[in-house]
Scaffold this motif. Structure first.
Motif, PDB file in Angstrom:
ATOM      1  N   ALA A 125      -0.732 -29.502 -24.837  1.00 45.56           N
ATOM      2  CA  ALA A 125      -0.593 -30.820 -24.224  1.00 45.56           C
ATOM      3  C   ALA A 125       0.809 -31.123 -23.730  1.00 45.56           C
ATOM      4  O   ALA A 125       0.976 -31.754 -22.685  1.00 45.56           O
ATOM      5  CB  ALA A 125      -1.018 -31.892 -25.227  1.00 45.56           C
ATOM      6  N   ALA A 129       0.044 -29.182 -20.074  1.00 46.71           N
ATOM      7  CA  ALA A 129      -0.795 -30.245 -19.515  1.00 46.71           C
ATOM      8  C   ALA A 129       0.021 -31.415 -18.963  1.00 46.71           C
ATOM      9  O   ALA A 129      -0.240 -31.896 -17.859  1.00 46.71           O
ATOM     10  CB  ALA A 129      -1.784 -30.737 -20.562  1.00 46.71           C
ATOM     11  N   GLU A 130       1.013 -31.867 -19.726  1.00 48.32           N
ATOM     12  CA  GLU A 130       1.822 -32.992 -19.261  1.00 48.32           C
ATOM     13  C   GLU A 130       2.592 -32.622 -18.001  1.00 48.32           C
ATOM     14  O   GLU A 130       2.666 -33.396 -17.055  1.00 48.32           O
ATOM     15  CB  GLU A 130       2.792 -33.428 -20.358  1.00 48.32           C
ATOM     16  CG  GLU A 130       3.635 -34.620 -19.977  1.00 48.32           C
ATOM     17  CD  GLU A 130       4.546 -35.069 -21.110  1.00 48.32           C
ATOM     18  OE1 GLU A 130       5.678 -35.466 -20.798  1.00 48.32           O
ATOM     19  OE2 GLU A 130       4.140 -35.022 -22.281  1.00 48.32           O
ATOM     20  N   ARG A 132       1.830 -30.374 -15.765  1.00 48.62           N
ATOM     21  CA  ARG A 132       0.889 -30.303 -14.640  1.00 48.62           C
ATOM     22  C   ARG A 132       0.483 -31.694 -14.178  1.00 48.62           C
ATOM     23  O   ARG A 132       0.334 -31.940 -12.984  1.00 48.62           O
ATOM     24  CB  ARG A 132      -0.336 -29.484 -15.024  1.00 48.62           C
ATOM     25  CG  ARG A 132      -0.057 -28.009 -15.026  1.00 48.62           C
ATOM     26  CD  ARG A 132      -1.297 -27.191 -15.256  1.00 48.62           C
ATOM     27  NE  ARG A 132      -0.937 -25.777 -15.352  1.00 48.62           N
ATOM     28  CZ  ARG A 132      -1.611 -24.888 -16.037  1.00 48.62           C
ATOM     29  NH1 ARG A 132      -2.708 -25.239 -16.693  1.00 48.62           N
ATOM     30  NH2 ARG A 132      -1.216 -23.639 -16.076  1.00 48.62           N
TER      31      ARG A 132
END
Length: 170
Positions: A125, A129-130, A132
């Protein structure tokens, strides 16, 4: 990131062998991950404190110099002394720029380690993820990385000093 991932693990368990990992191993990885994230946050706090120090120092100096030059007393200062003062101020700007750059490099290394640790966690995450979700900093309308902005500030102060001292010399 693969280089850091390879150098991060001590060989006690193969890099992608999740099935044989014990609960205590996952717990230890998670504790190390939390520690690394906390340390990255502390580096960011120290970086903000350093920026606040330099910004306050230079803002105060600009106010002082502005008041001093408007009173006309700068005409009594020898050119060599004024040039020396300008060089000191530009040196302070350079010190600020290198401090910002050093903190950026330190954070980059910490986030690479955090990313390698996230490879062993159920979710990636924080680093993947963050980043992106923020468009990886490529689109300024989505996210402008602070590191790109903060390196300009010491340069702007340096330009202000050069212009101010040039105008005062005329």
């Amino acid at each position: 990131m693969a280089e850091n991932s390879d150098s991060l693990w001590n060989g006690a368990i193969e890099a992608h062998d999740y099935r044989d990992a014990t609960a205590s191993y996952h717990s230890a990885v998670f504790e190390q991950y939390k520690l690394c994230v906390e340390m990255a946050d502390r580096v960011s706090s120290r970086r903000n404190l350093a920026n606040t120090f330099f910004l306050t120092l230079h803002s105060s100096l600009l106010v002082f110099l502005g008041a001093w030059f408007t009173q006309g007393s700068h005409r009594r200062v020898p050119v060599a002394l004024g040039l020396g003062a300008l060089l000191v101020l530009l040196g302070m700007c350079a010190a600020w720029w290198f401090t910002v750059r050093s903190y950026q490099q330190l954070n980059r290394g910490k986030f690479e380690v955090i990313g390698a640790l996230e490879e062993r966690l159920p979710a990636r995450a924080f680093v993947v993820a963050e980043w992106r979700a923020l468009g990886e900093g490529k689109d300024w309308r989505v996210y402008i990385p602070l590191s790109r902005v903060e390196r300009w500030i010491p340069l702007l102060f340096a330009v202000a000093y050069i212009l101010g001292f040039s105008a005062a010399a005329l």
